[in-house]
Design a protein around this motif. Sequence first.
Motif, PDB file in Angstrom:
ATOM      1  N   LEU A   1     -11.753 -13.724 -11.204  1.00 17.89           N
ATOM      2  CA  LEU A   1     -10.925 -14.020 -10.454  1.00 17.89           C
ATOM      3  C   LEU A   1     -10.632 -15.498 -10.046  1.00 17.89           C
ATOM      4  O   LEU A   1     -11.526 -16.273 -10.210  1.00 17.89           O
ATOM      5  CB  LEU A   1     -11.124 -13.266  -8.953  1.00 17.89           C
ATOM      6  CG  LEU A   1     -11.797 -11.817  -9.034  1.00 17.89           C
ATOM      7  CD1 LEU A   1     -12.041 -11.462  -7.662  1.00 17.89           C
ATOM      8  CD2 LEU A   1     -10.718 -10.920  -9.590  1.00 17.89           C
ATOM      9  N   LEU A   2      -9.261 -15.761  -9.869  1.00 15.47           N
ATOM     10  CA  LEU A   2      -9.007 -17.056  -9.467  1.00 15.47           C
ATOM     11  C   LEU A   2      -9.244 -17.299  -8.137  1.00 15.47           C
ATOM     12  O   LEU A   2      -8.777 -16.529  -7.057  1.00 15.47           O
ATOM     13  CB  LEU A   2      -7.410 -17.351  -9.571  1.00 15.47           C
ATOM     14  CG  LEU A   2      -7.042 -17.432 -11.145  1.00 15.47           C
ATOM     15  CD1 LEU A   2      -5.528 -17.310 -11.207  1.00 15.47           C
ATOM     16  CD2 LEU A   2      -7.600 -18.912 -11.580  1.00 15.47           C
ATOM     17  N   ARG A   3      -9.906 -18.720  -7.784  1.00 10.13           N
ATOM     18  CA  ARG A   3     -10.310 -18.865  -6.383  1.00 10.13           C
ATOM     19  C   ARG A   3      -9.077 -19.068  -5.563  1.00 10.13           C
ATOM     20  O   ARG A   3      -9.139 -18.758  -4.192  1.00 10.13           O
ATOM     21  CB  ARG A   3     -11.178 -20.160  -6.526  1.00 10.13           C
ATOM     22  CG  ARG A   3     -11.716 -20.867  -5.231  1.00 10.13           C
ATOM     23  CD  ARG A   3     -12.619 -21.882  -5.449  1.00 10.13           C
ATOM     24  NE  ARG A   3     -13.797 -21.815  -6.296  1.00 10.13           N
ATOM     25  CZ  ARG A   3     -14.793 -21.556  -5.923  1.00 10.13           C
ATOM     26  NH1 ARG A   3     -15.032 -20.993  -4.628  1.00 10.13           N
ATOM     27  NH2 ARG A   3     -15.918 -21.694  -7.024  1.00 10.13           N
ATOM     28  N   GLY A   4      -8.019 -19.613  -6.032  1.00 16.25           N
ATOM     29  CA  GLY A   4      -6.767 -19.932  -5.309  1.00 16.25           C
ATOM     30  C   GLY A   4      -5.947 -18.668  -4.826  1.00 16.25           C
ATOM     31  O   GLY A   4      -5.013 -18.587  -4.317  1.00 16.25           O
ATOM     32  N   SER A   5      -6.518 -17.560  -5.262  1.00 14.20           N
ATOM     33  CA  SER A   5      -5.771 -16.151  -5.045  1.00 14.20           C
ATOM     34  C   SER A   5      -5.608 -16.050  -3.543  1.00 14.20           C
ATOM     35  O   SER A   5      -6.595 -16.364  -2.706  1.00 14.20           O
ATOM     36  CB  SER A   5      -6.354 -14.904  -5.889  1.00 14.20           C
ATOM     37  OG  SER A   5      -6.531 -14.933  -6.986  1.00 14.20           O
ATOM     38  N   SER A   6      -4.869 -14.886  -3.120  1.00 17.05           N
ATOM     39  CA  SER A   6      -4.458 -14.808  -1.602  1.00 17.05           C
ATOM     40  C   SER A   6      -5.701 -13.939  -1.354  1.00 17.05           C
ATOM     41  O   SER A   6      -6.353 -13.159  -2.232  1.00 17.05           O
ATOM     42  CB  SER A   6      -3.279 -13.927  -1.505  1.00 17.05           C
ATOM     43  OG  SER A   6      -3.413 -12.620  -2.017  1.00 17.05           O
ATOM     44  N   PRO A   7      -6.080 -14.183   0.163  1.00 21.31           N
ATOM     45  CA  PRO A   7      -7.189 -13.015   0.585  1.00 21.31           C
ATOM     46  C   PRO A   7      -6.800 -11.703   0.205  1.00 21.31           C
ATOM     47  O   PRO A   7      -8.152 -11.061  -0.316  1.00 21.31           O
ATOM     48  CB  PRO A   7      -7.389 -13.327   1.986  1.00 21.31           C
ATOM     49  CG  PRO A   7      -6.841 -14.750   2.084  1.00 21.31           C
ATOM     50  CD  PRO A   7      -5.646 -14.882   1.131  1.00 21.31           C
ATOM     51  N   SER A   8      -5.855 -11.207   0.158  1.00 22.79           N
ATOM     52  CA  SER A   8      -5.545  -9.747  -0.025  1.00 22.79           C
ATOM     53  C   SER A   8      -5.641  -9.621  -1.589  1.00 22.79           C
ATOM     54  O   SER A   8      -6.200  -8.483  -1.841  1.00 22.79           O
ATOM     55  CB  SER A   8      -4.088  -9.691   0.396  1.00 22.79           C
ATOM     56  OG  SER A   8      -3.632  -8.066   0.222  1.00 22.79           O
ATOM     57  N   ASP A   9      -5.460 -10.382  -2.361  1.00 23.39           N
ATOM     58  CA  ASP A   9      -5.570 -10.402  -3.770  1.00 23.39           C
ATOM     59  C   ASP A   9      -7.025 -10.111  -4.130  1.00 23.39           C
ATOM     60  O   ASP A   9      -7.561  -9.445  -4.878  1.00 23.39           O
ATOM     61  CB  ASP A   9      -4.765 -11.294  -4.846  1.00 23.39           C
ATOM     62  CG  ASP A   9      -3.436 -11.077  -4.603  1.00 23.39           C
ATOM     63  OD1 ASP A   9      -2.956 -10.005  -4.487  1.00 23.39           O
ATOM     64  OD2 ASP A   9      -2.645 -11.664  -5.193  1.00 23.39           O
ATOM     65  N   LEU A  10      -7.819 -11.226  -3.609  1.00 26.19           N
ATOM     66  CA  LEU A  10      -9.274 -11.108  -3.812  1.00 26.19           C
ATOM     67  C   LEU A  10      -9.818 -10.032  -3.342  1.00 26.19           C
ATOM     68  O   LEU A  10     -10.610  -9.095  -4.036  1.00 26.19           O
ATOM     69  CB  LEU A  10      -9.835 -12.264  -2.909  1.00 26.19           C
ATOM     70  CG  LEU A  10      -9.718 -13.663  -3.889  1.00 26.19           C
ATOM     71  CD1 LEU A  10     -10.049 -14.795  -2.595  1.00 26.19           C
ATOM     72  CD2 LEU A  10     -10.209 -13.831  -5.211  1.00 26.19           C
ATOM     73  N   HIS A  11      -9.478  -9.374  -2.263  1.00 32.63           N
ATOM     74  CA  HIS A  11      -9.966  -8.241  -1.499  1.00 32.63           C
ATOM     75  C   HIS A  11      -9.621  -7.068  -2.626  1.00 32.63           C
ATOM     76  O   HIS A  11     -10.751  -6.335  -3.045  1.00 32.63           O
ATOM     77  CB  HIS A  11      -9.389  -7.811  -0.383  1.00 32.63           C
ATOM     78  CG  HIS A  11      -9.565  -6.600   0.330  1.00 32.63           C
ATOM     79  ND1 HIS A  11      -8.880  -5.519   0.068  1.00 32.63           N
ATOM     80  CD2 HIS A  11     -10.798  -5.934   0.958  1.00 32.63           C
ATOM     81  CE1 HIS A  11      -9.352  -4.508   0.387  1.00 32.63           C
ATOM     82  NE2 HIS A  11     -10.420  -4.693   1.345  1.00 32.63           N
ATOM     83  N   ASP A  12      -8.581  -6.950  -2.885  1.00 29.02           N
ATOM     84  CA  ASP A  12      -8.040  -5.836  -3.812  1.00 29.02           C
ATOM     85  C   ASP A  12      -9.000  -5.812  -5.136  1.00 29.02           C
ATOM     86  O   ASP A  12      -9.350  -4.834  -5.659  1.00 29.02           O
ATOM     87  CB  ASP A  12      -6.608  -5.814  -4.061  1.00 29.02           C
ATOM     88  CG  ASP A  12      -5.860  -5.571  -3.017  1.00 29.02           C
ATOM     89  OD1 ASP A  12      -6.472  -5.058  -1.763  1.00 29.02           O
ATOM     90  OD2 ASP A  12      -4.469  -5.513  -2.682  1.00 29.02           O
TER      91      ASP A  12
END
Length: 140
Positions: free
Chosen positions: A105-116
């Motif tokens: 995953l990309l570190r700069g992704s939104s918290p929602s995208d990281l969660h999903d």
Amino acid sequence: MPETLKILIVDQHPDAVAGLRRALNAFGNLEVVGDAGFGPVASTWAHTLEPAIIVVSVEEPLSRSLSTIQSLTRGNPRWTVVGLVSQFDREVFRRSVLAGARDVLLRGSSPSDLHDSLVQARNADALRIAASGHDPTAPT
């Protein structure tokens, strides 16, 4: 209510750990239970805390991150390992997955995208475990 997924973060940078901890703890079904450095200490904390997901920072020197991923995914671990990169690089992605990461995953992704993405990676691993007929959580 869905089960809370415990997360271990493997990263040497306290600011990065704190930011990721804040982002992931904002969701009711994720709980960061600890953080660790690379190498054997990551494995020790994984066996102590028994997280559902281990997020490993993949950065230079890559060998340190990749060998940590390999040691965490050896055998049939109970946890899902996911790499975290600062920028997408196809070769780093490929090497991370070959080392055993379920996803990168990309570190700069939104918290929602990281969660999903973390939940999807965990669910994919759970399906793989169920299909194999081997439950690593069962006593041996």
